[in-house]
Design an enzyme around this catalytic site. Sequence first.
Site, short mmCIF file in Angstrom:
data_model
loop_
_atom_site.label_atom_id
_atom_site.label_comp_id
_atom_site.label_asym_id
_atom_site.label_seq_id
_atom_site.Cartn_x
_atom_site.Cartn_y
_atom_site.Cartn_z
N CYS A 62 40.78 35.11 40.55
CA CYS A 62 41.23 33.83 39.99
C CYS A 62 41.29 32.68 41.01
O CYS A 62 40.55 31.71 40.90
CB CYS A 62 42.59 34.00 39.33
N ILE A 63 42.19 32.77 41.99
CA ILE A 63 42.47 31.62 42.84
C ILE A 63 41.25 31.14 43.62
O ILE A 63 40.98 29.94 43.67
CB ILE A 63 43.65 31.91 43.80
#
Length: 439
Positions: free
Chosen positions: A271-272
């Site tokens: 994600c990040i």
Amino acid sequence: MMLLEKIREKTAHVGVIGLGYVGLPLAVEKAKAGYKVLGFDIQQAKVDMVNRGENYIGDIVPQELKELVDSGHLSATTDYDRIMECDVVTICVPTPLDKFKQPDLSYIINSANEISKRMHKDMLVVLESTTYPGTTEEVVKPILEQSGLKVGKDFHLAFSPERVDPGNARYKTHNTPKVVGGCTPECTEIAKTLYSTVLGAEVFTVSSPKEAEATKILENTFRIVNCALANEMAIVYNKMGINIWEVIAAASTKPFGYVPFYPGPGVGGHCIPLDPFYLTYKAREYDYHTRLIELSGEINDNMPDYVVERLMDILNEQEKPLKNSKIMLLGIAYKGDIDDLRESPALKVWEELEKKEANVIYHDPYCKTAKWKGRIVESVKLMPETVASCDAIVITTWHKHNVDYRMVLDNAKVLFDTKNAVVNALGTAVLSQTNYYRL
């Protein structure tokens, strides 16, 4: 019987495309809710494991998976013709970036094509894969309508971002609030009803798929920016002789206006490091340059190099060059107490160390083996003699369990802790140890 009625009575047949970290937990939750669920995946090995009731995702209770398979509520297949059996299909496939940080939508496009060939009227399709705002309506919708069916008239289409946090003991798929945005109000209502029958958390609706897609991007952009802030503070405060960990602890006493983020060797996971750059890509279409996102990515991407530079300085104090030094990485998963190596910054530290001609070994209680540059490398046993044989131990992942930090501290020549793991485990008394260094 209409689809909405089938969903309310849980007689709808549900398909989940992609049986990874998002898809399999979602399939399990839908099966637990009473639906008959069919998982689709191109990897025969995953399909076979599901059909044997064998779990390969950490956040799933193995016995629950086995019971759902044995009861006939959950099964898996590589045969996409069986989409025709489904009333609902959820797309949970990877959305990687290429080396230029350009979105790769090939998995979404391929899934939409497979569905389009086999669609029937009154079907619900939900995209969960993280992507840029507009993907559902601009990419998926036209492909599905090649079937001759029309969104809002013949079938229903929505976006609902996945919110999976591997290893989170408190929030799992079942109790994490959901966001849903459909192409029409009816699409939204049907998708909301589906998730409301499955999850034990609020289902929040937005006005269209774009708002739902943008929600996930905002959530992870918030994280990448604040991670970058913590990392930059760590670098500048170290130069100033200021203890960043003490500063964060002090700032965290403020009951408003502050949320603690912590520095480390970089950011990892699916994600990040990836999601915010979907917005960067899309923003160019509107002649806007997302400077904050790109600068944050640059700061975080530089942290593995910074960790190696700091280690070189620490070894220099010991009159020891990094070249030919034996370095153990303690923890290589991208976050603590899981076995997930996706985008792990520890692997980037490993790569930088090898560029400096260090001899690298690793220990990770959750990652017994790792594929490294075409070969399989095994985790070494964390023994006093192994620790003592290394010129430095670098903690690159904070595993709260299954690591004896006291033994490591007592036997290490140099212990460089990039995650504040030892202080968290043993208390601030360890700061008096001359062999202990923090980021």
